[in-house]
Design a protein around this motif. Structure first.
Motif, PDB file in Angstrom:
ATOM      1  N   LEU A  44       0.974  -1.135   0.133  1.00  0.00           N
ATOM      2  CA  LEU A  44      -0.076   0.059  -0.139  1.00  0.00           C
ATOM      3  C   LEU A  44       0.944   1.183   0.101  1.00  0.00           C
ATOM      4  CD1 LEU A  44      -2.850  -1.032   2.579  1.00  0.00           C
ATOM      5  CD2 LEU A  44      -2.873  -0.696  -0.028  1.00  0.00           C
ATOM      6  N   HIS A  45       1.933   1.296   0.774  1.00  0.00           N
ATOM      7  CA  HIS A  45       2.751   2.270   0.735  1.00  0.00           C
ATOM      8  C   HIS A  45       3.659   2.638  -0.454  1.00  0.00           C
ATOM      9  CE1 HIS A  45       2.843   3.960   4.766  1.00  0.00           C
ATOM     10  NE2 HIS A  45       2.422   2.880   5.145  1.00  0.00           N
ATOM     11  N   ARG A  46       3.920   1.537  -1.267  1.00  0.00           N
ATOM     12  CA  ARG A  46       4.602   1.504  -2.440  1.00  0.00           C
ATOM     13  C   ARG A  46       3.507   2.018  -3.415  1.00  0.00           C
ATOM     14  NH1 ARG A  46       9.112   2.969  -2.466  1.00  0.00           N
ATOM     15  NH2 ARG A  46       9.061   2.518  -4.681  1.00  0.00           N
ATOM     16  N   LEU A  47       2.023   1.694  -3.476  1.00  0.00           N
ATOM     17  CA  LEU A  47       1.111   2.129  -4.331  1.00  0.00           C
ATOM     18  C   LEU A  47       0.884   3.711  -4.033  1.00  0.00           C
ATOM     19  CD1 LEU A  47      -1.650  -0.558  -4.560  1.00  0.00           C
ATOM     20  CD2 LEU A  47      -0.184   0.311  -6.412  1.00  0.00           C
ATOM     21  N   ALA A  48       0.743   4.089  -2.866  1.00  0.00           N
ATOM     22  CA  ALA A  48       0.789   5.465  -2.610  1.00  0.00           C
ATOM     23  C   ALA A  48       1.854   6.311  -3.212  1.00  0.00           C
ATOM     24  CB  ALA A  48       0.573   5.790  -1.066  1.00  0.00           C
ATOM     25  N   LYS A  49       3.220   5.797  -2.945  1.00  0.00           N
ATOM     26  CA  LYS A  49       4.367   6.350  -3.757  1.00  0.00           C
ATOM     27  C   LYS A  49       3.932   6.560  -5.138  1.00  0.00           C
ATOM     28  CE  LYS A  49       7.733   7.430  -1.607  1.00  0.00           C
ATOM     29  NZ  LYS A  49       8.373   8.418  -1.197  1.00  0.00           N
ATOM     30  N   ALA A  50       3.678   5.532  -5.801  1.00  0.00           N
ATOM     31  CA  ALA A  50       3.636   5.343  -7.305  1.00  0.00           C
ATOM     32  C   ALA A  50       2.296   6.195  -7.880  1.00  0.00           C
ATOM     33  CB  ALA A  50       3.061   4.079  -7.765  1.00  0.00           C
ATOM     34  N   SER A  51       1.419   6.735  -6.971  1.00  0.00           N
ATOM     35  CA  SER A  51       0.199   7.726  -7.113  1.00  0.00           C
ATOM     36  C   SER A  51       0.944   9.141  -7.052  1.00  0.00           C
ATOM     37  CB  SER A  51      -0.808   7.428  -6.119  1.00  0.00           C
ATOM     38  OG  SER A  51      -1.841   8.236  -6.321  1.00  0.00           O
ATOM     39  N   GLN A  52       1.725   9.342  -5.827  1.00  0.00           N
ATOM     40  CA  GLN A  52       2.454  10.453  -5.772  1.00  0.00           C
ATOM     41  C   GLN A  52       3.310  10.761  -7.019  1.00  0.00           C
ATOM     42  OE1 GLN A  52       2.033  12.831  -3.464  1.00  0.00           O
ATOM     43  NE2 GLN A  52       3.108  13.974  -4.617  1.00  0.00           N
ATOM     44  N   TRP A  53       4.045   9.668  -7.502  1.00  0.00           N
ATOM     45  CA  TRP A  53       4.863  10.286  -8.439  1.00  0.00           C
ATOM     46  C   TRP A  53       4.217  10.659  -9.801  1.00  0.00           C
ATOM     47  CZ3 TRP A  53       9.734  11.825  -7.968  1.00  0.00           C
ATOM     48  CH2 TRP A  53      10.487  11.016  -7.193  1.00  0.00           C
TER      49      TRP A  53
ATOM     50  N   SER B 108       1.270  11.918  -9.829  1.00  0.00           N
ATOM     51  CA  SER B 108       0.717  13.212  -9.448  1.00  0.00           C
ATOM     52  C   SER B 108       1.610  14.439  -9.891  1.00  0.00           C
ATOM     53  CB  SER B 108       0.131  13.334  -8.014  1.00  0.00           C
ATOM     54  OG  SER B 108      -0.944  12.444  -7.975  1.00  0.00           O
ATOM     55  N   ASP B 109       2.882  14.051  -9.437  1.00  0.00           N
ATOM     56  CA  ASP B 109       4.064  15.033  -9.751  1.00  0.00           C
ATOM     57  C   ASP B 109       4.272  15.138 -11.284  1.00  0.00           C
ATOM     58  OD1 ASP B 109       4.409  15.214  -6.983  1.00  0.00           O
ATOM     59  OD2 ASP B 109       6.205  14.290  -6.905  1.00  0.00           O
ATOM     60  N   LEU B 110       4.219  13.960 -12.031  1.00  0.00           N
ATOM     61  CA  LEU B 110       4.186  13.963 -13.428  1.00  0.00           C
ATOM     62  C   LEU B 110       3.217  14.833 -14.083  1.00  0.00           C
ATOM     63  CD1 LEU B 110       5.368  12.522 -16.242  1.00  0.00           C
ATOM     64  CD2 LEU B 110       3.398  10.934 -15.803  1.00  0.00           C
ATOM     65  N   LEU B 111       1.955  14.677 -13.389  1.00  0.00           N
ATOM     66  CA  LEU B 111       0.913  15.487 -13.913  1.00  0.00           C
ATOM     67  C   LEU B 111       1.018  16.958 -13.601  1.00  0.00           C
ATOM     68  CD1 LEU B 111      -2.122  15.826 -15.045  1.00  0.00           C
ATOM     69  CD2 LEU B 111      -3.019  15.602 -12.915  1.00  0.00           C
ATOM     70  N   ARG B 112       1.249  17.355 -12.520  1.00  0.00           N
ATOM     71  CA  ARG B 112       1.804  18.581 -12.132  1.00  0.00           C
ATOM     72  C   ARG B 112       2.898  19.275 -13.148  1.00  0.00           C
ATOM     73  NH1 ARG B 112       6.129  20.595  -9.239  1.00  0.00           N
ATOM     74  NH2 ARG B 112       6.502  18.547  -8.498  1.00  0.00           N
ATOM     75  N   ILE B 113       4.125  18.529 -13.608  1.00  0.00           N
ATOM     76  CA  ILE B 113       4.981  19.187 -14.539  1.00  0.00           C
ATOM     77  C   ILE B 113       4.325  19.272 -15.660  1.00  0.00           C
ATOM     78  CG2 ILE B 113       7.299  18.815 -15.429  1.00  0.00           C
ATOM     79  CD1 ILE B 113       7.446  19.462 -12.648  1.00  0.00           C
TER      80      ILE B 113
ATOM     81  N   THR C  30       0.062  15.622 -24.232  1.00  0.00           N
ATOM     82  CA  THR C  30       0.680  14.960 -22.943  1.00  0.00           C
ATOM     83  C   THR C  30       0.138  15.207 -21.753  1.00  0.00           C
ATOM     84  OG1 THR C  30       2.720  15.504 -24.420  1.00  0.00           O
ATOM     85  CG2 THR C  30       3.068  15.032 -22.204  1.00  0.00           C
ATOM     86  N   ARG C  31      -0.665  16.407 -21.639  1.00  0.00           N
ATOM     87  CA  ARG C  31      -1.392  16.601 -20.372  1.00  0.00           C
ATOM     88  C   ARG C  31      -2.401  15.527 -20.319  1.00  0.00           C
ATOM     89  NH1 ARG C  31      -2.562  22.561 -21.888  1.00  0.00           N
ATOM     90  NH2 ARG C  31      -0.295  23.029 -22.109  1.00  0.00           N
ATOM     91  N   LEU C  32      -3.103  15.473 -21.179  1.00  0.00           N
ATOM     92  CA  LEU C  32      -4.290  14.297 -21.060  1.00  0.00           C
ATOM     93  C   LEU C  32      -3.571  13.062 -20.718  1.00  0.00           C
ATOM     94  CD1 LEU C  32      -6.583  15.116 -24.091  1.00  0.00           C
ATOM     95  CD2 LEU C  32      -7.250  15.452 -21.624  1.00  0.00           C
ATOM     96  N   GLU C  33      -2.803  12.669 -21.498  1.00  0.00           N
ATOM     97  CA  GLU C  33      -2.016  11.384 -21.016  1.00  0.00           C
ATOM     98  C   GLU C  33      -1.611  11.262 -19.616  1.00  0.00           C
ATOM     99  OE1 GLU C  33       1.062  10.773 -23.798  1.00  0.00           O
ATOM    100  OE2 GLU C  33      -0.071  10.178 -25.397  1.00  0.00           O
ATOM    101  N   ALA C  34      -0.939  12.512 -19.152  1.00  0.00           N
ATOM    102  CA  ALA C  34      -0.516  12.399 -17.656  1.00  0.00           C
ATOM    103  C   ALA C  34      -1.534  12.311 -16.677  1.00  0.00           C
ATOM    104  CB  ALA C  34       0.279  13.615 -17.602  1.00  0.00           C
TER     105      ALA C  34
END
Length: 153
Positions: free
Chosen positions: A64-73, A75-80, A89-93
């Motif tokens: 669950l912690h690794r999935l939370a980390k994947a979700s956070q990464w 989200s960071d990808l989407l933010r950038i 690219t925005r839609l894909e992210a």
């Protein structure tokens, strides 16, 4: 290798210095690959833990912690991507971040947020599938077909 090629190293050989990727530092698409690779690495580790020890408490907690980390990464990808990339690219992210968030919510057994995220990801992948080239259409259809049974459940 991506970090070295982009010059985005986290310290020297002997000392670690955490660096956070900010939108103004992203001058190349390889910076997005750093975030994508980190998300994929965390997700694949979580799936490995899920298969290895399905009923034990500690590996599930770690998964669950690794999935939370994947979700956070993701989200960071989407933010950038929202500040530095084109619309496609925005839609894909956004679809990728929604899919990661949905997987995390599903494993946490938070059904309503998981369903919302899966529906959002499916809608974006369907939209991308309609306007993409043939190779990308196949990938989008695969993602939609992967999401469909989960949404029905």
């Amino acid at each position: 290798r991506l970090r070295k090629n982009t010059g985005f190293l986290q310290g020297t050989k002997t000392k670690f210095v955490k660096r956070v990727l900010r939108p103004h530092e992203c001058t190349d698409e390889r910076f997005l690959l750093i975030l994508l690779m980190n998300a994929e690495r965390a997700w694949s580790h979580a799936m490995h833990l899920k298969r290895a020890a399905a009923d034990e408490a500690r590996p599930r907690h770690h998964m669950l912690h690794r999935l939370a980390k994947a979700s956070q990464w993701a989200s960071d990808l989407l933010r950038i991507a929202q500040t530095r990339c084109d619309e496609r690219t925005r839609l894909e992210a956004e679809a990728y971040a929604a899919w990661m968030s949905a997987n995390h919510s599903l494993e946490r057994e938070s059904w309503a947020p998981a369903l919302r995220s899966f529906l959002r990801a499916r809608a974006i992948y369907e939209q991308l599938g309609r306007v993409s080239l043939l190779g990308d259409q196949v990938a989008c259809r695969e993602m939609v077909s992967e999401i469909e049974p989960i949404v029905r459940y």
